[in-house]
Design an enzyme around this catalytic site. Structure first.
Site, short mmCIF file in Angstrom:
data_model
loop_
_atom_site.label_atom_id
_atom_site.label_comp_id
_atom_site.label_asym_id
_atom_site.label_seq_id
_atom_site.Cartn_x
_atom_site.Cartn_y
_atom_site.Cartn_z
N HIS A 128 -1.78 -5.42 1.37
CA HIS A 128 -3.06 -6.06 1.09
C HIS A 128 -2.79 -7.47 0.58
O HIS A 128 -1.83 -7.69 -0.16
CB HIS A 128 -3.85 -5.31 0.00
N TYR A 136 -12.44 -2.45 -3.14
CA TYR A 136 -12.97 -2.52 -1.77
C TYR A 136 -14.50 -2.44 -1.73
O TYR A 136 -15.07 -2.05 -0.72
CB TYR A 136 -12.35 -1.41 -0.92
N ARG A 180 2.67 -7.20 9.17
CA ARG A 180 2.02 -6.09 9.89
C ARG A 180 2.50 -6.00 11.33
O ARG A 180 2.65 -4.91 11.88
CB ARG A 180 0.51 -6.26 9.82
N LYS A 227 0.83 -1.20 0.00
CA LYS A 227 0.00 0.00 0.00
C LYS A 227 0.88 1.26 0.00
O LYS A 227 2.08 1.18 0.28
CB LYS A 227 -0.91 -0.03 1.23
N VAL A 269 -4.28 0.61 12.14
CA VAL A 269 -5.04 -0.14 11.12
C VAL A 269 -5.04 0.59 9.76
O VAL A 269 -5.03 -0.06 8.72
CB VAL A 269 -6.47 -0.47 11.60
N THR A 274 -5.66 -7.77 10.51
CA THR A 274 -5.97 -6.50 9.85
C THR A 274 -5.31 -5.33 10.58
O THR A 274 -4.73 -4.44 9.96
CB THR A 274 -7.50 -6.30 9.75
N ASN A 279 -1.43 -0.17 7.49
CA ASN A 279 -1.06 -1.58 7.70
C ASN A 279 -0.25 -2.19 6.55
O ASN A 279 -0.06 -3.40 6.48
CB ASN A 279 -2.28 -2.43 8.08
N ARG A 293 -1.88 -14.66 3.86
CA ARG A 293 -2.63 -13.98 4.94
C ARG A 293 -1.94 -14.20 6.29
O ARG A 293 -1.87 -13.29 7.11
CB ARG A 293 -4.07 -14.51 5.01
N GLU A 353 -9.56 -9.98 -7.82
CA GLU A 353 -8.56 -8.92 -7.67
C GLU A 353 -7.47 -9.01 -8.74
O GLU A 353 -7.04 -7.99 -9.27
CB GLU A 353 -7.97 -8.97 -6.25
P1 DAT Z 1 -7.61 -6.89 5.46
O1 DAT Z 1 -6.78 -5.82 4.78
O2 DAT Z 1 -6.87 -7.49 6.64
O3 DAT Z 1 -8.13 -7.92 4.51
P2 DAT Z 1 -10.32 -5.80 5.50
O4 DAT Z 1 -10.49 -6.41 4.16
O5 DAT Z 1 -11.35 -6.09 6.54
O6 DAT Z 1 -8.88 -6.17 6.13
O7 DAT Z 1 -10.25 -4.22 5.36
C1 DAT Z 1 -9.56 -3.64 4.28
C2 DAT Z 1 -8.74 -2.49 4.78
O8 DAT Z 1 -9.59 -1.50 5.34
C3 DAT Z 1 -7.76 -2.82 5.90
O9 DAT Z 1 -6.55 -3.35 5.42
C4 DAT Z 1 -7.57 -1.48 6.55
C5 DAT Z 1 -8.94 -0.84 6.42
N1 DAT Z 1 -9.73 -1.02 7.64
C6 DAT Z 1 -10.27 -2.17 8.09
N2 DAT Z 1 -10.92 -1.99 9.25
C7 DAT Z 1 -10.77 -0.68 9.54
C8 DAT Z 1 -11.21 0.18 10.61
N3 DAT Z 1 -11.92 -0.30 11.63
N4 DAT Z 1 -10.85 1.49 10.57
C9 DAT Z 1 -10.13 1.98 9.55
N5 DAT Z 1 -9.69 1.25 8.51
C10 DAT Z 1 -10.01 -0.06 8.51
MG MG Z 2 -9.56 -7.80 2.95
#
Ligand code: DAT
Ligand code: MG
Length: 151
Positions: free
Chosen positions: A117, A51, A104, A11, A111, A93, A114, A87, A128
């Site tokens: 992706h 997303y 991470r 990212k 968060v 996350t 992080n 993962r 994706e």
């Molecule tokens: P991951 O990246 O672990 O797959 P995700 O798909 O649930 O997690 O969310 C995508 C991204 O969104 C994550 O990398 C960071 C952001 N994100 C997730 N939860 C968040 C939160 N509570 N506040 C702010 N950003 C968040």
């Molecule tokens: Mg995700």
């Protein structure tokens, strides 16, 4: 199987913090094969689609904005159980929930910063990879150490 593929991206915060080499190194060292890699400024349109499943979450707009704030290193990695293992290598996350020795866990605290992706299922990996890459950008090649990684 051995031909499983996943979409991994460093990212904008990870690129700015010079974590590209570190992240590539971890996937290489684990034994996965690099199938595609490019540095891109992602459009908000692409990121909104990427997303889409989070569109109703309060952080969605800011997430899309953060992800378009600088270049991303988009990659495809291939290998045995690469989706699940990728993962695990990433951690949780939130970096503060992530174990040390995960990407991470070792490289952040918040968060929204992080660093990486990774696809979370076979379906999301397919979706994706085709969203971020043209078929012609994916390379098929033989890794000379394959017989020492797989029996
Ligand atoms: P991951 O990246 O672990 O797959 P995700 O798909 O649930 O997690 O969310 C995508 C991204 O969104 C994550 O990398 C960071 C952001 N994100 C997730 N939860 C968040 C939160 N509570 N506040 C702010 N950003 C968040
Ligand atoms: Mg995700």
């Amino acid at each position: 199987g051995v031909n499983e593929r996943t979409f991994i991206a460093v990212k904008p915060d990870g690129v700015q913090r010079r974590l590209v080499g570190e992240i590539v190194r971890r996937f290489e060292k684990k034994g996965f094969k690099l199938v595609a890699l490019k540095l891109v400024m992602a459009s908000e349109e692409l990121l909104k689609e990427h997303y889409w499943h989070l569109r109703n979450r309060p952080f969605y707009n800011r997430l899309v904005r953060d992800m378009s704030s600088g270049p991303i290193v988009a990659m495809v990695w291939q290998g045995l159980d690469v989706i699940k293992t990728g993962r695990k290598m990433m951690g949780e996350t939130s970096p503060s929930d992530s174990m040390p020795a995960t990407i991470r866990g070792d490289n952040g605290v918040e968060v929204r910063r992080n660093a990486i992706h990774g696809s979370d299922s076979v379906e999301s990996a397919h979706r994706e990879i085709s969203l971020w890459f043209q078929e012609t950008e994916l390379s098929s090649w033989d890794v000379c150490s394959t017989n020492w990684i797989y029996s």
